[in-house]
Scaffold this motif. Structure first.
Motif, mmCIF file in Angstrom:
data_model
loop_
_atom_site.group_PDB
_atom_site.id
_atom_site.type_symbol
_atom_site.label_atom_id
_atom_site.label_comp_id
_atom_site.label_asym_id
_atom_site.label_seq_id
_atom_site.Cartn_x
_atom_site.Cartn_y
_atom_site.Cartn_z
ATOM 1 N N ARG A 111 51.363 63.545 -43.531
ATOM 2 C CA ARG A 111 51.212 64.993 -43.544
ATOM 3 C C ARG A 111 51.431 65.501 -44.968
ATOM 4 N N LEU A 112 50.406 66.107 -45.538
ATOM 5 C CA LEU A 112 50.485 66.674 -46.882
ATOM 6 C C LEU A 112 50.183 68.163 -46.803
ATOM 7 N N ASP A 120 43.675 64.067 -53.251
ATOM 8 C CA ASP A 120 42.852 62.865 -53.375
ATOM 9 C C ASP A 120 43.657 61.697 -53.926
ATOM 10 N N ARG A 121 44.420 61.965 -54.990
ATOM 11 C CA ARG A 121 45.209 60.903 -55.594
ATOM 12 C C ARG A 121 46.368 60.501 -54.681
ATOM 13 N N ALA A 122 46.964 61.492 -54.015
ATOM 14 C CA ALA A 122 48.067 61.185 -53.108
ATOM 15 C C ALA A 122 47.615 60.255 -51.992
ATOM 16 N N LEU A 123 46.466 60.531 -51.390
ATOM 17 C CA LEU A 123 45.957 59.681 -50.319
ATOM 18 C C LEU A 123 45.625 58.285 -50.831
ATOM 19 N N LYS A 124 45.106 58.212 -52.034
ATOM 20 C CA LYS A 124 44.778 56.909 -52.605
ATOM 21 C C LYS A 124 46.028 56.073 -52.821
ATOM 22 N N VAL A 125 47.069 56.698 -53.380
ATOM 23 C CA VAL A 125 48.316 55.983 -53.637
ATOM 24 C C VAL A 125 48.989 55.570 -52.329
ATOM 25 N N LEU A 126 49.036 56.460 -51.364
ATOM 26 C CA LEU A 126 49.688 56.170 -50.092
ATOM 27 C C LEU A 126 48.989 55.057 -49.345
ATOM 28 N N THR A 127 47.671 55.139 -49.227
ATOM 29 C CA THR A 127 46.945 54.102 -48.495
ATOM 30 C C THR A 127 47.041 52.760 -49.198
ATOM 31 N N ARG A 128 47.043 52.775 -50.534
ATOM 32 C CA ARG A 128 47.183 51.512 -51.261
ATOM 33 C C ARG A 128 48.530 50.876 -50.985
ATOM 34 N N ARG A 129 49.582 51.692 -50.933
ATOM 35 C CA ARG A 129 50.912 51.154 -50.658
ATOM 36 C C ARG A 129 51.028 50.650 -49.225
ATOM 37 N N LEU A 130 50.424 51.377 -48.283
ATOM 38 C CA LEU A 130 50.493 50.984 -46.882
ATOM 39 C C LEU A 130 49.586 49.807 -46.550
ATOM 40 N N CYS A 131 48.686 49.471 -47.473
ATOM 41 C CA CYS A 131 47.766 48.346 -47.253
ATOM 42 C C CYS A 131 48.284 47.041 -47.851
ATOM 43 N N GLN A 132 49.497 47.003 -48.330
ATOM 44 C CA GLN A 132 49.986 45.798 -49.003
ATOM 45 C C GLN A 132 50.060 44.594 -48.072
ATOM 46 N N ASP A 133 50.501 44.826 -46.831
ATOM 47 C CA ASP A 133 50.615 43.709 -45.897
ATOM 48 C C ASP A 133 49.287 43.364 -45.244
ATOM 49 N N THR A 134 48.394 44.330 -45.139
ATOM 50 C CA THR A 134 47.061 44.108 -44.570
ATOM 51 C C THR A 134 46.046 44.639 -45.585
ATOM 52 N N PRO A 135 45.592 43.812 -46.514
ATOM 53 C CA PRO A 135 44.773 44.263 -47.652
ATOM 54 C C PRO A 135 43.602 45.145 -47.239
ATOM 55 N N ASN A 136 43.567 46.333 -47.879
ATOM 56 C CA ASN A 136 42.475 47.307 -47.740
ATOM 57 C C ASN A 136 42.401 47.980 -46.379
ATOM 58 N N VAL A 144 46.305 61.816 -39.814
ATOM 59 C CA VAL A 144 46.318 62.364 -41.174
ATOM 60 C C VAL A 144 46.149 63.875 -41.069
ATOM 61 N N ILE A 145 47.137 64.609 -41.577
ATOM 62 C CA ILE A 145 47.106 66.071 -41.549
ATOM 63 C C ILE A 145 47.266 66.580 -42.980
ATOM 64 N N VAL A 146 46.230 67.181 -43.497
ATOM 65 C CA VAL A 146 46.259 67.725 -44.856
ATOM 66 C C VAL A 146 45.799 69.185 -44.824
ATOM 67 N N SER A 147 46.250 69.909 -43.839
ATOM 68 C CA SER A 147 45.835 71.295 -43.659
ATOM 69 C C SER A 147 46.284 72.165 -44.823
ATOM 70 N N GLY A 148 45.405 73.034 -45.260
ATOM 71 C CA GLY A 148 45.727 73.970 -46.325
ATOM 72 C C GLY A 148 45.707 73.389 -47.721
ATOM 73 N N GLU A 171 43.157 66.283 -39.394
ATOM 74 C CA GLU A 171 43.173 67.737 -39.527
ATOM 75 C C GLU A 171 43.031 68.103 -40.994
ATOM 76 N N VAL A 172 41.944 68.780 -41.326
ATOM 77 C CA VAL A 172 41.686 69.202 -42.706
ATOM 78 C C VAL A 172 41.367 70.691 -42.735
ATOM 79 N N SER A 173 42.015 71.463 -41.887
ATOM 80 C CA SER A 173 41.735 72.894 -41.803
ATOM 81 C C SER A 173 42.053 73.589 -43.121
#
Length: 444
Positions: A111-112, A120-136, A144-148, A171-173
């Motif tokens: 939730r951002l 854009d950069r936040a999602l890239k960094v977060l997904t890269r970190r969360l993909c460490q155990d399961t590459p990509n 994923v909620i990035v409303s506003g 949610e991208v309202s």
């Protein structure tokens, strides 16, 4: 489930914050950030502290910290109850806590919020970190909620589409910079997506698969989008043809909200009823071109329809209400505020056929009077919410009839109505749990 807000364990820092080379630095809460914010992931805390005084203090603290004796799964369970900012601090305590704080089970939801964050950069960094155990691939991420977040662009959605195949809710309202192409990528690469909120995204005109996905899925084209909940409120450029495309691809829809989609007409609703026969909740509020003919189409949902909002659809009259009342007898919620063509006859037909009605809004319907309220009182005993705001023909007598029969009433709105204090007190005596919204200064 862990939600990510600002700040988060993927630390949301101002660009000028001082970060030391060994990975330790000061974090700032979102309320103190005035400029652009970006997402940065802390490196693990150092394993040793070199200063002797700090080392001795740390040794004493470690001896007293019974939590260090708990197994990892117990610490993770404790972390799951922490708010995001506290989890962020825990991630900086030691190397072990850093690793545990990034356990994928704690990050089923991201939730951002905030207009200044570089999403854009936040999602890239977060997904890269969360993909460490399961590459990509982020196998655990489901929401994923990035409303506003107005700085969200197609690039951020591409990141989600490529890394989150198990995504179920997006949610991208209010993110008006995203386009159809990015949304198409998400629905094509996330086959489990069920909940999509693109309200306020003015560039989104329809929901469909990408051309590549359509070719790949042929001949099952049009049946592969599993979206059940779709909110396109304030998507001003949505037209009948776009609604036709949505209906043809999202045949499993059960909740659809088209508030203030001002270009939608009765023809678009006809397309919708051809493909989406499972809709339970539908809102076409402020769709000024929807008329009684559209109500005839919506009535084809029959007993499945439970929620309907047609507020400020000025072309709807008693004829449209009769269609709904005749075929949708299990209706529980109706918002017809501002439909000035509705009279006591429409309310009578509604009350006699939809006896299970729990919530009704007929505010700003000047042709509804005490006679209509009497029909409601004698048929809809389960009524809990009733709004009569600005109904000029309503008097205290009508309210008393309702209160004497609908004991479960919990909310009544009579603002801008000429209602006496005695009538309001009568309602309060018979419906003790009822909250009365009024504009009579003598009643409190």
């Amino acid at each position: 489930m862990r939600t990510l807000s600002t700040p988060s364990p993927a630390l949301i820092c101002p660009p000028n914050s001082h970060i030391l080379q060994n990975g330790r630095g000061s974090s700032t809460s979102s309320s103190s950030i005035t400029g652009e914010t970006i997402a940065m992931v802390h490196s693990p805390p150092p394993t040793r502290l070199t200063h002797p005084l700090i080392r001795s203090a740390s040794r004493l603290q470690k001896e007293r910290a019974n939590i260090d004796r708990l197994p990892d799964h117990s610490v993770i369970q404790i972390f799951s109850f922490l708010p995001t900012n506290q989890l962020c601090r825990c991630a900086r305590v030691c190397r072990r806590w850093y690793n545990l704080a990034w356990d994928p089970h704690l990050w089923r939801t991201i939730r951002l919020t905030g207009e200044t964050i570089n999403v854009d950069r936040a999602l890239k960094v977060l997904t890269r970190r969360l993909c460490q155990d399961t590459p990509n691939v982020c196998l655990m991420l489901e929401t994923v909620i990035v409303s506003g977040c107005r700085r969200l662009t197609d690039r951020g959605l591409y990141t989600i589409a490529q890394c989150c195949p198990e995504l179920r809710q997006l949610e991208v309202s209010g993110c008006y910079n995203i386009s159809n192409e990015a949304v198409f990528d998400v629905v094509s690469l996330c086959p489990n997506l069920e909940h999509l909120d693109v309200s306020g995204c003015s560039k989104v005109t329809c929901i469909s698969l990408t051309r590549e996905a359509s070719i790949k899925l042929s001949p099952l084209h049009g049946k592969q989008i599993s979206i059940r909940y779709l909110d396109m409120t304030d998507c001003f450029v949505l037209e009948d043809e776009g609604l036709h495309t949505i209906a043809a691809h999202c045949t499993q829809l059960t909740h659809l909200y088209l508030r203030r989609c001002i270009r939608i007409t009765d023809e678009g609703l006809r397309y919708l009823m051809i493909y989406c026969t499972s809709i339970r909740e539908l809102s076409v509020s402020d769709c000024r071109f929807v008329s009684d003919f559209g109500m005839r189409e919506i009535a084809k949902l029959e007993l499945r329809l439970r929620y309907l909002s047609i507020a400020h659809c000025a072309r709807i009259t008693d004829v449209g209400i009769r269609y709904i009342a005749k075929y949708c007898s299990k209706l529980r919620y109706l918002n017809a505020r501002g439909c000035e063509g509705i009279t006591d006859h429409g309310v009578e037909y509604l009350a006699k056929n939809c006896t299970k009605l729990k919530s009704l809004d007929i505010g700003k319907c000047p042709l509804v009077s005490d006679a209509g309220l009497e029909f409601l009182a004698l048929n809809c005993f389960n009524l809990k919410r009733l709004s009569l705001k600005s109904c000029e023909s309503i008097t205290g007598q009508g309210l008393q009839i309702v209160a004497a029969n609908c004991f479960d009433l919990q909310m009544m709105n009579v603002q801008d109505c000429e209602i006496s204090v005695e009538a309001l007190r009568f309602v309060k005596r018979h419906c003790k749990r009822c909250i009365i919204e009024h504009t009579n200064p003598a009643f409190f």
